[in-house]
Enzyme design. Structure first.
Site, PDB file in Angstrom:
ATOM      1  N   ASP A   1      -9.125  26.416   0.338  1.00 25.22           N
ATOM      2  CA  ASP A   1      -9.727  25.211  -0.258  1.00 25.22           C
ATOM      3  C   ASP A   1      -9.883  24.207   0.410  1.00 25.22           C
ATOM      4  OD1 ASP A   1     -11.490  24.048  -2.266  1.00 25.22           O
ATOM      5  OD2 ASP A   1      -9.649  23.706  -3.620  1.00 25.22           O
TER       6      ASP A   1
ATOM      7  N   HIS B   1     -17.014  24.120   6.243  1.00 19.25           N
ATOM      8  CA  HIS B   1     -16.700  25.412   6.057  1.00 19.25           C
ATOM      9  C   HIS B   1     -16.809  26.158   7.514  1.00 19.25           C
ATOM     10  CE1 HIS B   1     -17.110  25.631   1.920  1.00 19.25           C
ATOM     11  NE2 HIS B   1     -18.283  24.865   1.803  1.00 19.25           N
TER      12      HIS B   1
ATOM     13  N   LEU C   1      -2.915  45.360  10.230  1.00 12.94           N
ATOM     14  CA  LEU C   1      -3.146  44.484   9.061  1.00 12.94           C
ATOM     15  C   LEU C   1      -4.562  45.065   8.355  1.00 12.94           C
ATOM     16  CD1 LEU C   1      -2.414  41.753   7.481  1.00 12.94           C
ATOM     17  CD2 LEU C   1      -4.249  40.819   8.925  1.00 12.94           C
TER      18      LEU C   1
ATOM     19  N   SER D   1      -7.610  28.754  -9.863  1.00 13.73           N
ATOM     20  CA  SER D   1      -8.908  28.632  -9.917  1.00 13.73           C
ATOM     21  C   SER D   1      -9.569  30.310 -10.192  1.00 13.73           C
ATOM     22  CB  SER D   1      -9.683  28.347  -8.706  1.00 13.73           C
ATOM     23  OG  SER D   1      -9.181  26.806  -8.812  1.00 13.73           O
TER      24      SER D   1
HETATM   25  C1  IPE Z   1     -11.444  28.324  -5.379  1.00 14.58           C
HETATM   26  O1  IPE Z   1     -11.836  27.140  -4.771  1.00 14.58           O
HETATM   27  C2  IPE Z   1     -12.463  29.556  -4.624  1.00 14.58           C
HETATM   28  C3  IPE Z   1     -12.314  29.635  -3.118  1.00 14.58           C
HETATM   29  C4  IPE Z   1     -11.547  29.064  -2.472  1.00 14.58           C
HETATM   30  C5  IPE Z   1     -13.098  30.589  -2.635  1.00 14.58           C
HETATM   31  P1  IPE Z   1     -13.057  26.337  -5.667  1.00 14.58           P
HETATM   32  O2  IPE Z   1     -13.223  24.938  -4.773  1.00 14.58           O
HETATM   33  O3  IPE Z   1     -14.069  27.041  -6.065  1.00 14.58           O
HETATM   34  O4  IPE Z   1     -11.982  26.013  -6.983  1.00 14.58           O
HETATM   35  P2  IPE Z   1     -11.872  24.553  -7.918  1.00 14.58           P
HETATM   36  O5  IPE Z   1     -13.388  24.260  -8.363  1.00 14.58           O
HETATM   37  O6  IPE Z   1     -11.511  23.592  -7.218  1.00 14.58           O
HETATM   38  O7  IPE Z   1     -10.963  24.970  -9.055  1.00 14.58           O
HETATM   39  C1  IPE Z   2     -13.369  26.209  -0.509  1.00 12.68           C
HETATM   40  O1  IPE Z   2     -13.838  24.976  -0.182  1.00 12.68           O
HETATM   41  C2  IPE Z   2     -14.344  27.299  -0.090  1.00 12.68           C
HETATM   42  C3  IPE Z   2     -15.401  27.852  -1.115  1.00 12.68           C
HETATM   43  C4  IPE Z   2     -15.189  27.458  -2.571  1.00 12.68           C
HETATM   44  C5  IPE Z   2     -16.531  28.462  -0.677  1.00 12.68           C
HETATM   45  P1  IPE Z   2     -14.648  23.744  -0.935  1.00 12.68           P
HETATM   46  O2  IPE Z   2     -16.217  24.113  -0.798  1.00 12.68           O
HETATM   47  O3  IPE Z   2     -14.236  24.271  -2.376  1.00 12.68           O
HETATM   48  O4  IPE Z   2     -14.276  22.486  -0.702  1.00 12.68           O
HETATM   49  P2  IPE Z   2     -13.781  21.390  -1.603  1.00 12.68           P
HETATM   50  O5  IPE Z   2     -12.799  22.126  -2.532  1.00 12.68           O
HETATM   51  O6  IPE Z   2     -14.761  20.841  -2.222  1.00 12.68           O
HETATM   52  O7  IPE Z   2     -13.219  20.187  -0.581  1.00 12.68           O
HETATM   53 MG    MG Z   3     -12.945  23.595  -3.535  1.00 13.80          MG
END
Ligand code: IPE
Ligand code: IPE
Ligand code: MG
Length: 271
Positions: free
Chosen positions: A38, A55, A149, A214
């Site tokens: 995240d 990303h 792995l 999450s």
């Molecule tokens: C959790 O991150 C999902 C992934 C890393 C794929 P999110 O960004 O979606 O989670 P919330 O919204 O902060 O809980």
């Molecule tokens: C996590 O990064 C990856 C996915 C949920 C796809 P985010 O896109 O949620 O990045 P933040 O949490 O908004 O910084």
């Molecule tokens: Mg996020």
């Protein structure tokens, strides 16, 4: 030890990657490490860049984590890449993530094969665009003979959906007369989850400072050790993986029982 303690003791921060790595006990590695990757969007926003740049930058962190886990001999790694809730994001961002996924597979397949890694996507894969499904199936097939792995990637995945799909599958078996309701136990449920091939995670890592799950692997995380770090996913490097494992190795897992250290011997006198 106070249960609320420093996950990254100051002395570890001064160690090089190699110094951290040699401190890991190879006999007590987590059998399965799961990661909630995240903070990509916030990493990009902090630099005035579009979210997708975060990303894209996160791909290097994926590479380091997969390579780091493989080098150490960790048997299973699961990366949470896209949740069922993430479909609610703006269309252009979802499309960009799907494109990046295809690009990742194309660029990394050689490294996966070279390192004997088996790649297994999990989740409601049928919800992904057909060309992404095809690319994932191709990579899974190409790496099917990997004996190193086991690298799971969770896509269109959520913990509750995992349970829902398992319940549907079990219900179909009951309806077909192949399974008695009285035989449904924890093993049967686990055998119908997307993670049926692997042990539950011993260690969960979440980046970006959020202290939540999450909707990730709700069943499987029952006794998993949790490790949180404030850094954003694109800044995650092998040294952070090492620190998470070192922290895991200094914990005592009790599973509801009492500590394994013997009770002090009583003198047997009441006087
Ligand atoms: C959790 O991150 C999902 C992934 C890393 C794929 P999110 O960004 O979606 O989670 P919330 O919204 O902060 O809980
Ligand atoms: C996590 O990064 C990856 C996915 C949920 C796809 P985010 O896109 O949620 O990045 P933040 O949490 O908004 O910084
Ligand atoms: Mg996020």
């Amino acid at each position: 030890m106070n249960p609320v303690y420093d996950l990254e003791p100051p002395e570890w921060r001064d160690y090089s990657d190699a110094e951290l790595k040699v401190r890991i006990d190879p006999c007590r590695l987590p059998r399965h490490i799961a990661v909630i990757m995240d903070g990509n969007g916030r990493w990009a926003q902090a630099r005035g860049l579009p979210r997708v740049s975060g990303h894209r930058a996160g791909i290097q962190s994926v590479r380091e984590t997969v390579e780091g886990a493989a080098e150490l001999g960790v048997p299973v790694l699961t990366l949470f890449a896209f949740s069922t809730e993430n479909w609610r994001r703006p269309r252009d961002q979802v499309d960009a993530l799907m494109d990046l996924l295809v690009e990742y597979v194309d660029r990394e397949i050689g490294t996966l094969l070279k390192n004997d890694i088996r790649f297994i996507p999990i989740g409601r894969l049928f919800q992904l665009p057909p060309h992404v499904q095809a690319k994932l199936a191709w990579a899974q097939d190409q790496t099917a003979r990997g004996r190193g792995l086991l690298f799971l990637i969770a896509l269109s995945y959520s913990g509750r959906v995992d349970v829902v799909d398992a319940v549907r599958s079990i219900a179909r078996q009951v309806q077909a007369g192949c399974l008695s309701p009285d035989c449904i136990d924890e093993q049967v449920i686990a055998a119908h989850l997307y993670t049926r091939e692997v042990p539950d995670p011993d260690l969960l890592i979440r980046t970006s400072g959020e202290l939540r799950i999450s909707n990730f692997m709700l069943w499987q995380l029952a006794y998993t050790e949790l490790w949180f770090t404030p850094i954003y996913w694109p800044d995650f490097r092998k040294r952070h993986l090492y620190m998470a494992i070192l922290d895991f190795q200094r914990r005592e897992r009790r599973y509801g029982t009492v500590p394994s250290t013997p009770e002090p011997v009583s003198s047997g006198t009441f006087s």
